[in-house]
Design a protein around this motif. Structure first.
Motif, short mmCIF file in Angstrom:
data_model
loop_
_atom_site.label_atom_id
_atom_site.label_comp_id
_atom_site.label_asym_id
_atom_site.label_seq_id
_atom_site.Cartn_x
_atom_site.Cartn_y
_atom_site.Cartn_z
N ILE A 63 0.85 -1.19 0.00
CA ILE A 63 0.00 0.00 0.00
C ILE A 63 0.88 1.24 0.00
CG2 ILE A 63 -1.69 1.35 1.31
CD1 ILE A 63 -2.66 -1.30 2.53
N VAL A 71 -1.11 -0.57 -4.01
CA VAL A 71 -2.45 0.00 -3.97
C VAL A 71 -2.29 1.41 -3.44
CG1 VAL A 71 -4.75 -0.15 -2.97
CG2 VAL A 71 -3.48 -2.25 -3.48
N ARG A 86 -9.03 2.99 -9.56
CA ARG A 86 -7.76 2.27 -9.46
C ARG A 86 -7.03 2.59 -8.17
NH1 ARG A 86 -8.55 4.33 -14.38
NH2 ARG A 86 -8.89 2.82 -16.04
N ALA A 87 -7.76 3.06 -7.18
CA ALA A 87 -7.17 3.41 -5.89
C ALA A 87 -8.29 3.47 -4.86
CB ALA A 87 -6.48 4.78 -5.99
N THR A 132 -7.98 -1.56 3.57
CA THR A 132 -7.28 -2.11 2.41
C THR A 132 -6.29 -3.19 2.85
OG1 THR A 132 -7.54 -0.04 1.19
CG2 THR A 132 -5.84 -1.56 0.41
N TRP A 152 -6.01 -9.14 -5.13
CA TRP A 152 -5.29 -7.88 -5.10
C TRP A 152 -4.04 -7.93 -5.97
CZ3 TRP A 152 -6.88 -3.24 -4.00
CH2 TRP A 152 -7.98 -3.08 -3.18
N LYS A 166 -5.25 -7.45 -9.44
CA LYS A 166 -5.77 -6.09 -9.60
C LYS A 166 -4.62 -5.08 -9.73
CE LYS A 166 -9.58 -5.09 -9.52
NZ LYS A 166 -10.48 -4.92 -10.69
N THR A 167 -3.61 -5.18 -8.89
CA THR A 167 -2.50 -4.23 -8.96
C THR A 167 -1.68 -4.44 -10.24
OG1 THR A 167 -1.12 -5.63 -7.53
CG2 THR A 167 -2.34 -3.83 -6.47
N TRP A 181 -3.76 -2.69 -12.89
CA TRP A 181 -3.63 -1.23 -12.77
C TRP A 181 -2.26 -0.76 -13.28
CZ3 TRP A 181 -5.70 -0.86 -7.09
CH2 TRP A 181 -7.09 -1.02 -7.10
#
Length: 142
Positions: A41, A64, A80-81, A99, A110, A113-114, A117
């Motif tokens: 994060i 993230v 995206r955040a 998060t 995750w 997803k990251t 992104w």
């Protein structure tokens, strides 16, 4: 005033076991790059940023982003955040903690997803794309 507010975000975070807040203040560029590759994060309590280099670097590194509304994040990080209301320290703290907990619950989701992104950001803001767009504009002008 804002510096004190920013520091308050990271004070007494109720992070899940195994999580810790890490500051990058005073780190060299190489140390920052290493940190970005090793944290999950990136919290950015910045105000009224445009295209914020640190959040961009964090996204490319697979972090993230957790940040406040206002400026660039509303545009290029939307969807995206994790974005909290501007200047709401408690909302930003809650977004960081929730998060972290969600990453612990759904690590594979995750991770994908990251990656998505990061790929999106690198494609959308790539040098090759920017050059092509500028060349197209100049061709129209000539």
């Amino acid at each position: 005033k804002h510096g004190a507010d920013n520091a308050a975000v990271f004070t007494n975070l109720d992070l899940p076991e195994g999580w810790a807040a890490v500051t990058m203040t005073g780190q060299t560029d190489e140390e920052i790059a290493h940190t970005m590759r090793t944290v999950a994060i990136f919290a950015a309590p910045n105000r009224n940023e445009g295209m914020c280099a640190p959040t961009s670097e964090a996204m490319i590194s697979g972090c993230v982003n957790v940040c406040w509304t206002g400026g660039g994040p509303d545009e290029y990080l939307k969807g995206r955040a994790m974005i909290a209301e501007q200047d709401n320290v408690e909302a930003l703290r809650a977004a960081i903690v929730s998060t972290a907990r969600d990453i612990d619950t759904r690590p594979k989701w995750w991770a994908q997803k990251t990656r998505d992104w990061s790929d999106w950001f690198q494609e959308t803001y790539s040098r090759k794309r920017e050059v092509a767009e500028l060349c197209g504009i100049f061709e129209e002008l000539l």
